[in-house]
Design a protein around this motif. Structure first.
Motif, short mmCIF file in Angstrom:
data_model
loop_
_atom_site.label_atom_id
_atom_site.label_comp_id
_atom_site.label_asym_id
_atom_site.label_seq_id
_atom_site.Cartn_x
_atom_site.Cartn_y
_atom_site.Cartn_z
N THR A 216 0.84 -1.21 0.00
CA THR A 216 0.00 0.00 0.00
C THR A 216 0.87 1.25 0.00
N LEU A 217 1.87 1.23 0.86
CA LEU A 217 2.74 2.39 0.97
C LEU A 217 3.48 2.63 -0.35
N LEU A 218 3.97 1.55 -0.94
CA LEU A 218 4.69 1.70 -2.21
C LEU A 218 3.76 2.28 -3.28
N ALA A 219 2.52 1.80 -3.32
CA ALA A 219 1.58 2.31 -4.34
C ALA A 219 1.31 3.80 -4.11
N LEU A 220 1.18 4.20 -2.86
CA LEU A 220 0.93 5.62 -2.57
C LEU A 220 2.13 6.47 -2.99
N LEU A 221 3.32 5.98 -2.66
CA LEU A 221 4.53 6.73 -3.02
C LEU A 221 4.64 6.85 -4.53
N SER A 222 4.35 5.74 -5.21
CA SER A 222 4.46 5.74 -6.65
C SER A 222 3.48 6.73 -7.27
N HIS A 223 2.26 6.71 -6.79
CA HIS A 223 1.25 7.61 -7.35
C HIS A 223 1.66 9.07 -7.12
N ARG A 224 2.09 9.33 -5.91
CA ARG A 224 2.48 10.69 -5.57
C ARG A 224 3.62 11.16 -6.46
N ALA A 225 4.61 10.31 -6.66
CA ALA A 225 5.78 10.72 -7.43
C ALA A 225 5.43 10.91 -8.91
N HIS A 226 4.54 10.05 -9.44
CA HIS A 226 4.24 10.15 -10.87
C HIS A 226 3.34 11.31 -11.23
N ILE A 227 2.74 11.94 -10.22
CA ILE A 227 2.02 13.19 -10.51
C ILE A 227 3.03 14.20 -11.07
N GLY A 228 4.32 13.95 -10.78
CA GLY A 228 5.39 14.79 -11.34
C GLY A 228 5.29 14.93 -12.85
N LYS A 229 4.73 13.91 -13.53
CA LYS A 229 4.62 13.99 -14.99
C LYS A 229 3.67 15.12 -15.39
N VAL A 230 2.59 15.23 -14.65
CA VAL A 230 1.62 16.29 -14.96
C VAL A 230 2.24 17.65 -14.63
N VAL A 231 2.94 17.69 -13.49
CA VAL A 231 3.60 18.94 -13.10
C VAL A 231 4.61 19.32 -14.18
N ALA A 232 5.36 18.33 -14.68
CA ALA A 232 6.38 18.60 -15.69
C ALA A 232 5.73 19.15 -16.96
N GLU A 233 4.60 18.60 -17.35
CA GLU A 233 3.94 19.08 -18.57
C GLU A 233 3.54 20.54 -18.41
N THR A 234 3.03 20.89 -17.25
CA THR A 234 2.61 22.29 -17.07
C THR A 234 3.82 23.21 -17.02
N LYS A 235 4.90 22.73 -16.43
CA LYS A 235 6.10 23.57 -16.38
C LYS A 235 6.64 23.79 -17.79
N TYR A 236 6.65 22.71 -18.56
CA TYR A 236 7.13 22.80 -19.94
C TYR A 236 6.25 23.78 -20.72
N ALA A 237 4.94 23.65 -20.54
CA ALA A 237 4.02 24.50 -21.30
C ALA A 237 4.19 25.97 -20.95
N SER A 238 4.65 26.23 -19.74
CA SER A 238 4.78 27.63 -19.35
C SER A 238 6.13 28.22 -19.79
N ASN A 239 7.01 27.40 -20.31
CA ASN A 239 8.30 27.92 -20.77
C ASN A 239 8.82 27.04 -21.90
N VAL A 240 8.05 27.01 -22.99
CA VAL A 240 8.37 26.10 -24.09
C VAL A 240 9.77 26.40 -24.67
N THR A 241 10.04 27.68 -24.87
CA THR A 241 11.33 28.04 -25.50
C THR A 241 12.49 27.59 -24.63
N GLY A 242 12.42 27.95 -23.35
CA GLY A 242 13.51 27.61 -22.45
C GLY A 242 13.76 26.11 -22.40
N PHE A 243 12.67 25.35 -22.26
CA PHE A 243 12.82 23.90 -22.15
C PHE A 243 13.29 23.29 -23.48
#
Ligand SMILES: O=C(O)C(=O)C[C@]1(C(=O)O)C=C[C@@H](O)C=C1
Length: 545
Positions: free
Chosen positions: A430-457
């Motif tokens: 259970t703990l591993l699944a929670l950690l995994s889910h929490r960490a993979h939200i990073g993908k969504v965060v990364a997409e928004t960060k990329y979208a806010s600075n397309v040129t830089g990235f």
């Protein structure tokens, strides 16, 4: 998959942002705006409460939908049982018969009431729009009445039925299984503890095997139900609010994963709506106003809420000591345990990668394919190949597990043994699944960060500059916030354990604090790695196209 749905529904398929609808514009917030929106609400618990209260209101159609969806089974089972007993001319007891009748009434009443209310909410006539307070008051009165009828039905059966008196064999009553089923679902809907025997007075006995004409005992059993209702009015009130909370919370999380189809325009006047195709979303509520990015925002908020989940399981796991040898060979036994579960989950189609759920032992998720008709413009999440799970497992086995030792254990069997391997592995998984889910939200965060600075990235992606990408995705203020919140949450859990009288060892609190600090530091690092990989892989997508 939730995100697929979200993207498919997006009216903007053009990479040319200037041609996008307001809906799409709102997906791509600048990092600053994005963080402001999210943090403003995340940082203030009161705002989160507001969101939940708002959800109670905006989710009413869904809640009514759920109510309407749950009752047909109760309707059919009570009707069937009544018909069978009537046919045989033999009821198990008068109370059972009355309870089933009330249950049938309650189910029909709920079915029709919830249906009508759902219709009124989804297609509100003019009077509902004008007098929304009347509508809300009406719904509340209806909900209370409905609940009262369910309680009356449950209590009436509970008091008189042999179902409870003789548990499995129903004291010889016919259709025992069906009776159990009817009673179980009544308990669920009525929020009543089926094992609660306080309702049994000597007044109503198990009146077995005889249908009586209307006698005094019938009225007794009916009035007992009502008396019981009054007696339980306190718990009734509490339970009602808990029910509303649970109901709205569950549809809230449902919304989180993309099931927002039922949201109606309710009573929001047209002048307060946002433009274009998102016209049904009220402007005055900042969370729901950003319908598309609210999913992103809520996902990110869920990262914070998950902080509590993680800490809660961590606290529980801390109370179980384990034999260190169990995790030998990089946790092979644990992975074997998880592999079995994952194979069953995969075979029954339970994995949902759109919900950022990644397997630990099965082959990696296949990436989304870029095509001319699906070009993945910035801001549009798509699946990459990277999984942070191997890093999470390694950290778990080598760094976290040593915290779970007999100096923190609270668990013991009656024979004084402190081992319980099945409980240990279940909590680990259970703990591993929670950690995994929490960490993979990073993908969504990364997409928004990329979208806010397309040129830089883009420059960094082309130069394969992972360090440069790391610098761009890192936000140390945010990290400090996460670590502080984790520490606060974990002391609250310790406090709860200690003040509840648990005989935890002295070292329990400090070890838990240390474990949480190490865990969240690592979690941030793994999340950052997932973000870097996601952004770097955008180059591969581009090359493929
Ligand atoms: O919130 C962000 O900006 C994230 O990228 C997430 C996160 C985290 O894991 O909490 C990861 C890296 C950042 O340095 C800050 C925080």
């Amino acid at each position: 998959m939730a995100f697929d749905k979200w993207h498919r529904d997006s009216p903007c398929d053009s990479p040319d942002l200037s041609r996008c609808s307001p809906f799409y514009d709102r997906i791509i917030l600048s990092a600053k705006e994005f963080n402001a929106v999210c943090q403003e609400h995340i940082a203030r618990p009161i705002a989160v409460l507001n969101v939940l209260l708002l959800e109670v209101r905006t989710d009413l159609p869904e809640s009514f939908g759920v109510c309407a969806g749950l009752t047909p089974s109760q309707t059919s089972i009570s009707a069937w049982l009544l018909a069978q007993y009537a046919h045989q001319d033999r009821f198990p007891s008068v109370g059972t018969r009355d309870g089933l009748r009330i249950a049938l009434f309650a189910a029909c009443w709920t079915l029709s009431g919830a249906g009508i209310q759902m219709f009124l909410l989804l297609r509100p006539p003019q009077w509902v729009r004008k007098h929304s307070i009347t509508a809300v008051a009406g719904q509340t009165v209806w909900a209370i009445l409905t609940w009262a009828v369910w309680v009356a039905a449950t209590r009436t059966i509970q008091r008189a039925s042999p179902v409870l008196s003789a548990k499995m064999n129903c004291a010889g009553a016919d259709y025992c299984t069906q009776l159990h089923a009817a009673f179980a679902s009544l308990c669920v809907i009525g929020d009543i503890d089926p094992s609660d025997r306080s309702s049994h007075s000597g007044l109503v006995n198990v009146e077995n095997n005889a249908l009586r004409t209307k006698t005094a005992s019938e009225s007794v059993s009916m009035s007992n139900g009502i008396l019981f209702l009054l007696k339980w009015s306190n718990s009734f009130q509490n339970a009602f609010f808990v029910d509303v909370g649970v109901c709205s919370l569950s549809s809230f999380s449902w919304r989180l994963v993309g099931c927002s189809g039922l949201r109606g325009s309710t009573s929001i006047p047209p002048s307060t709506r946002t433009g274009g195709d998102q016209g049904t979303v009220p402007l005055e509520y900042p969370w729901t106003a950003r319908s598309s990015n609210s999913q992103v925002c809520l996902l990110i908020m869920s990262r914070f809420l998950e902080l509590s989940n993680v800490n809660s399981v961590l606290t529980e796991r801390m109370n179980l000591a384990n034999d260190p040898s169990v995790y030998a060979s990089d946790g092979a036994r644990l992975l074997e345990f998880i592999a079995l579960r994952e194979r069953v989950a995969a075979a029954s189609g339970r994995f949902a990668y759109g919900k950022l759920e990644y397997p630990f032992t099965l082959p990696i998720v296949s990436p989304d394919k870029i095509t001319p008709s699906s070009p993945f413009p910035p801001g549009r999440f798509h699946q990459d190949m990277f999984s942070g799970n191997p890093n999470i497992t390694k950290f778990y086995v080598t760094t976290l597990v040593p915290f779970f030792n007999s100096s923190t254990s609270y668990f013991y069997h009656l024979d004084n043994s402190t081992w319980n391997l099945d409980a240990v592995f279940n909590l680990d998984a259970t703990l591993l699944a929670l950690l995994s889910h929490r960490a993979h939200i990073g993908k969504v965060v990364a997409e928004t960060k990329y979208a806010s600075n397309v040129t830089g990235f883009t420059q960094l992606i082309k130069a394969r500059d992972a360090d440069g990408i790391r610098t761009l995705v890192t936000n140390t203020t945010q990290e400090a916030g996460v670590l502080a919140q984790a520490a606060t949450a974990v002391s609250a859990f310790t406090e709860a354990w200690v003040s509840s009288g648990a005989l935890v060892p002295d070292t329990f609190g400090s070890t838990l604090q240390q474990a949480a600090a190490v865990l969240f530091r690592e979690l941030i690092d793994i999340t950052t790695e997932i973000e870097i990989q996601y952004v770097s892989n955008l180059g591969l997508f581009e090359a493929a196209f």
